[in-house]
Design an enzyme around this catalytic site. Structure first.
Site, PDB file in Angstrom:
ATOM      1  N   ARG A  16      -7.774  -0.379   0.797  1.00  0.00           N
ATOM      2  CA  ARG A  16      -8.324  -1.579   0.141  1.00  0.00           C
ATOM      3  C   ARG A  16      -8.679  -1.306  -1.311  1.00  0.00           C
ATOM      4  O   ARG A  16      -8.686  -2.206  -2.141  1.00  0.00           O
ATOM      5  CB  ARG A  16      -9.523  -2.086   0.948  1.00  0.00           C
ATOM      6  CG  ARG A  16     -10.654  -1.105   1.036  1.00  0.00           C
ATOM      7  CD  ARG A  16     -11.632  -1.431   2.157  1.00  0.00           C
ATOM      8  NE  ARG A  16     -11.115  -1.020   3.462  1.00  0.00           N
ATOM      9  CZ  ARG A  16     -11.753  -1.236   4.616  1.00  0.00           C
ATOM     10  NH1 ARG A  16     -12.901  -1.884   4.618  1.00  0.00           N
ATOM     11  NH2 ARG A  16     -11.233  -0.828   5.751  1.00  0.00           N
TER      12      ARG A  16
ATOM     13  N   LYS B  72     -10.272  12.888   7.952  1.00  0.00           N
ATOM     14  CA  LYS B  72      -9.835  12.446   9.276  1.00  0.00           C
ATOM     15  C   LYS B  72      -9.814  13.620  10.247  1.00  0.00           C
ATOM     16  O   LYS B  72      -9.627  14.755   9.819  1.00  0.00           O
ATOM     17  CB  LYS B  72      -8.407  11.870   9.179  1.00  0.00           C
ATOM     18  CG  LYS B  72      -8.297  10.498   8.571  1.00  0.00           C
ATOM     19  CD  LYS B  72      -6.865   9.998   8.635  1.00  0.00           C
ATOM     20  CE  LYS B  72      -6.724   8.633   7.986  1.00  0.00           C
ATOM     21  NZ  LYS B  72      -7.489   7.584   8.671  1.00  0.00           N
TER      22      LYS B  72
ATOM     23  N   LYS C 189       0.841  -1.206   0.000  1.00  0.00           N
ATOM     24  CA  LYS C 189       0.000   0.000   0.000  1.00  0.00           C
ATOM     25  C   LYS C 189       0.872   1.250   0.000  1.00  0.00           C
ATOM     26  O   LYS C 189       1.676   1.446   0.899  1.00  0.00           O
ATOM     27  CB  LYS C 189      -0.926   0.002   1.224  1.00  0.00           C
ATOM     28  CG  LYS C 189      -1.721   1.304   1.403  1.00  0.00           C
ATOM     29  CD  LYS C 189      -2.664   1.250   2.613  1.00  0.00           C
ATOM     30  CE  LYS C 189      -3.329   2.605   2.869  1.00  0.00           C
ATOM     31  NZ  LYS C 189      -4.199   2.599   4.070  1.00  0.00           N
TER      32      LYS C 189
HETATM   33  N1  BES Z   1      -4.420   4.391   6.855  1.00  0.00           N
HETATM   34  C1  BES Z   1      -5.619   4.184   7.574  1.00  0.00           C
HETATM   35  C2  BES Z   1      -5.464   3.164   8.697  1.00  0.00           C
HETATM   36  C3  BES Z   1      -4.689   3.614   9.909  1.00  0.00           C
HETATM   37  C4  BES Z   1      -5.252   4.466  10.826  1.00  0.00           C
HETATM   38  C5  BES Z   1      -3.433   3.119  10.136  1.00  0.00           C
HETATM   39  C6  BES Z   1      -4.545   4.845  11.961  1.00  0.00           C
HETATM   40  C7  BES Z   1      -2.724   3.479  11.270  1.00  0.00           C
HETATM   41  C8  BES Z   1      -3.270   4.348  12.184  1.00  0.00           C
HETATM   42  C9  BES Z   1      -6.706   3.669   6.653  1.00  0.00           C
HETATM   43  O1  BES Z   1      -6.682   4.156   5.367  1.00  0.00           O
HETATM   44  C10 BES Z   1      -8.002   4.081   7.244  1.00  0.00           C
HETATM   45  O2  BES Z   1      -8.249   5.251   7.329  1.00  0.00           O
HETATM   46  N2  BES Z   1      -8.810   3.111   7.649  1.00  0.00           N
HETATM   47  C11 BES Z   1     -10.067   3.375   8.260  1.00  0.00           C
HETATM   48  C12 BES Z   1     -11.072   2.392   7.713  1.00  0.00           C
HETATM   49  C13 BES Z   1     -12.477   2.704   8.091  1.00  0.00           C
HETATM   50  C14 BES Z   1     -12.935   3.974   7.426  1.00  0.00           C
HETATM   51  C15 BES Z   1     -13.349   1.544   7.685  1.00  0.00           C
HETATM   52  C16 BES Z   1      -9.910   3.219   9.771  1.00  0.00           C
HETATM   53  O3  BES Z   1      -9.188   2.323  10.215  1.00  0.00           O
HETATM   54  O4  BES Z   1     -10.489   4.023  10.489  1.00  0.00           O
HETATM   55 ZN    ZN Z   2      -4.893   4.771   4.682  1.00  0.00          ZN
HETATM   56 MN    MN Z   3      -7.741   5.994   5.189  1.00  0.00          MN
END
Ligand code: BES
Ligand code: ZN
Ligand code: MN
Length: 497
Positions: A353, A279, A267
């Site tokens: 994903r 975010k 990724k």
């Molecule tokens: N890159 C993030 C995941 C992440 C968050 C890694 C914090 C390390 C620390 C990923 O792209 C993401 O934002 N995932 C979301 C998915 C959700 C929207 C289903 C998450 O984990 O909140």
């Molecule tokens: Zn991410």
């Molecule tokens: Mn994300």
């Protein structure tokens, strides 16, 4: 940095610093005993008087030790002899090398690795020493112009004192040096700020890694080419950014063309704002590490090439930036992926994903023996496993077991989570073939369930490194994980069949 094998008596070695192991309760390994004798019982005296106890990780610098060829001795505690195992060995080596790194010396010889530790052999202990040196000596100072509090150590040459099989130590040094350099590369890539580490910059780094490497070829697809191919999910994530996305293909040929390759997919989100599903502000800077999977793939390809492994290995890196903006993908947008399946994007922050699904579908074209993706995919994985173990999910039990075992051996552990078909239910969409989120339940697993739809019948594993790819304490920085796990896995493939 030069690593070498040193045989012959420790007391006679001419080096700026001798690093000598000591067990607690005053038990002295042979090399230490020899130096103690030459120094007229100095070490035993210190132990007797309680100045040094030999506890795991304890160190003591002795300047101007008489009667030996080295002006300094660094005592390194191993703890109790009966308890001395791989973990203790690692701890002892780490503390000793941290202490060594602070000394004004350019060369040293360590005898710690010569001590048998449960669950290790001489090869493994050589690896522990050399990999640990790379870890301890790592600095990222490129953007610091002043106030460097913790400068890089001056050590240029480290000897590994041994009475064991030299060839095994040499092999350990060679493997560990490649792994250590690859980890440092992954850390450098991760630590770069997101205004430097862009998709195109990552593609240039991939090209630089392959330069002059006969067996390693790099191809970079631009967005026009992705559109032609039909990578609608990757393009949907890239849409909000001014920076163009890239799809990096690194191909290493170390075996006959008939041998099915191992395919790695990393990724490569160079910054994850969440997109329109923005975010929250705090710690958003850490989303520069959202390309850590990509960094580990580039690093593994470098190690494979350096070690000239007799395998075919392919590294695929979908890379782009996840930004909000007028051209950004909206929650509710439906896109067509490379696989032909459509996805309803309900949350633009579940972007990893999306870029991975097109890369995995592309990866199946190589008819891989195994396909492994590495991604900082879910915050839920950090909640489940913290920052110690990576999450592992797989559609193939044998591959999962091999990766778990490689992680244990390499000191870069993972933990398997289930992937039953039932989890797929959570990803149902009323309007498209699948939704890109499954709600709050089992967030790490539903992400993997989503990915599993794009790998066909290829033996596949997914490593969620959201918790392990970088640290925040004691210091913020990229960890270089899971490079050790992945290279260990490949090394084990070379000694099979
Ligand atoms: N890159 C993030 C995941 C992440 C968050 C890694 C914090 C390390 C620390 C990923 O792209 C993401 O934002 N995932 C979301 C998915 C959700 C929207 C289903 C998450 O984990 O909140
Ligand atoms: Zn991410
Ligand atoms: Mn994300």
């Amino acid at each position: 940095m030069k690593f070498s094998v040193k045989t012959g008596p420790a007391a006679a070695q001419r080096t700026a610093c001798l690093v000598l192991p000591v067990y607690s309760a005053g038990s002295l390994p042979a090399a230490t005993r020899e130096v103690d004798r030459a120094a007229k019982g100095l070490v035993r005296k210190l132990l007797r008087e309680g100045d040094f106890r030999g506890e795991t990780g304890e160190t003591l610098l002795l300047p101007a030790v008489p009667g030996i060829g080295s002006p300094r001795v660094l005592l390194a505690g191993l703890g109790e002899r009966s308890q001395y195992d791989r973990k203790a060995c690692r701890r002892a080596i780490r503390s000793a090398l941290v202490a060594l790194g602070r000394l004004p010396v350019s060369d040293a010889v360590s005898w710690i690795g010569n001590e048998p530790a449960r669950g290790t052999d001489a090869y493994r202990r050589a690896r522990l020493t050399v990999e640990c040196w790379h870890e301890v000596g790592y600095r990222f100072l490129e953007h610091k112009t002043r106030d460097i509090k913790n400068p890089a150590p001056g050590l240029r040459s480290l000897g590994l004192g041994t009475t064991a099989d030299e060839a095994e130590i040499r092999r350990g040094i060679q493997h560990a040096d490649a792994i250590g350099k690859a980890m440092s590369l992954a850390r450098d890539l991760g630590n770069q700020p997101p205004n430097v580490c862009t998709p195109d910059w990552l593609a240039k780094r991939a090209r630089a890694i392959a330069r002059g490497q006969q067996r390693l070829q790099v191809q970079v697809l631009d967005e026009a080419r992705m559109r032609q191919l039909g990578m609608g999910a990757l393009l949907a994530v890239s849409a909000g950014s001014k920076l163009p996305g890239r799809f990096i293909i690194m191909q290493y040929r170390g075996a006959a063309a008939s041998q099915a390759p191992v395919v790695f997919v990393g990724k490569g989100i160079t910054f994850d704002t969440g997109g329109i599903s923005l975010k929250p502000g705090p710690q958003m800077d850490e989303m520069k590490y959202d390309m850590s999977g990509a960094g580990s793939v580039l690093a593994v390809m470098q190690a494979v090439s350096e070690l000239a492994l007799p395998l075919n290995v392919i590294g695929l890196v979908p890379t782009c930036e996840n930004m909000p903006g007028g051209a950004a993908t909206r929650p509710g947008d439906i896109v067509r992926t490379l696989s032909g399946q459509t996805v309803e994007i309900l949350n633009t922050d579940a972007e990893g994903r999306l870029i991975l699904c097109d890369a995995l579908a592309y990866g199946t074209r190589f008819k891989p023996a195994a396909m492994i993706d590495i991604a900082t995919l879910t915050g839920a994985c950090v909640i489940a496993l913290g920052k110690h173990r990576s999450g592992l999910m797989s559609n193939a039990d044998k591959l999962a077991a091999e990766l778990l075992a490689a992680g244990e051996a390499a000191g870069d552990p993972a933990w398997q989570l289930p992937l039953d078909a039932e989890y797929m239910e959570l990803l149902k969409s009323p309007f498209a073939d699948v939704a890109n989120i499954g709600g709050r339940d089992a967030g790490t697993i539903t992400a993997a369930a989503f990915l599993s739809r794009f790998v066909g019948d290829v033996p596949w594993a997914h490593l969620d490194v959201a918790g392990t790819a970088w640290t925040t304490r004691p210091e913020k920085g990229s960890s270089g994980r899971p490079v050790p796990l992945l290279v260990e896995y490949l090394l084990r493939q070379t000694t099979r069949s």
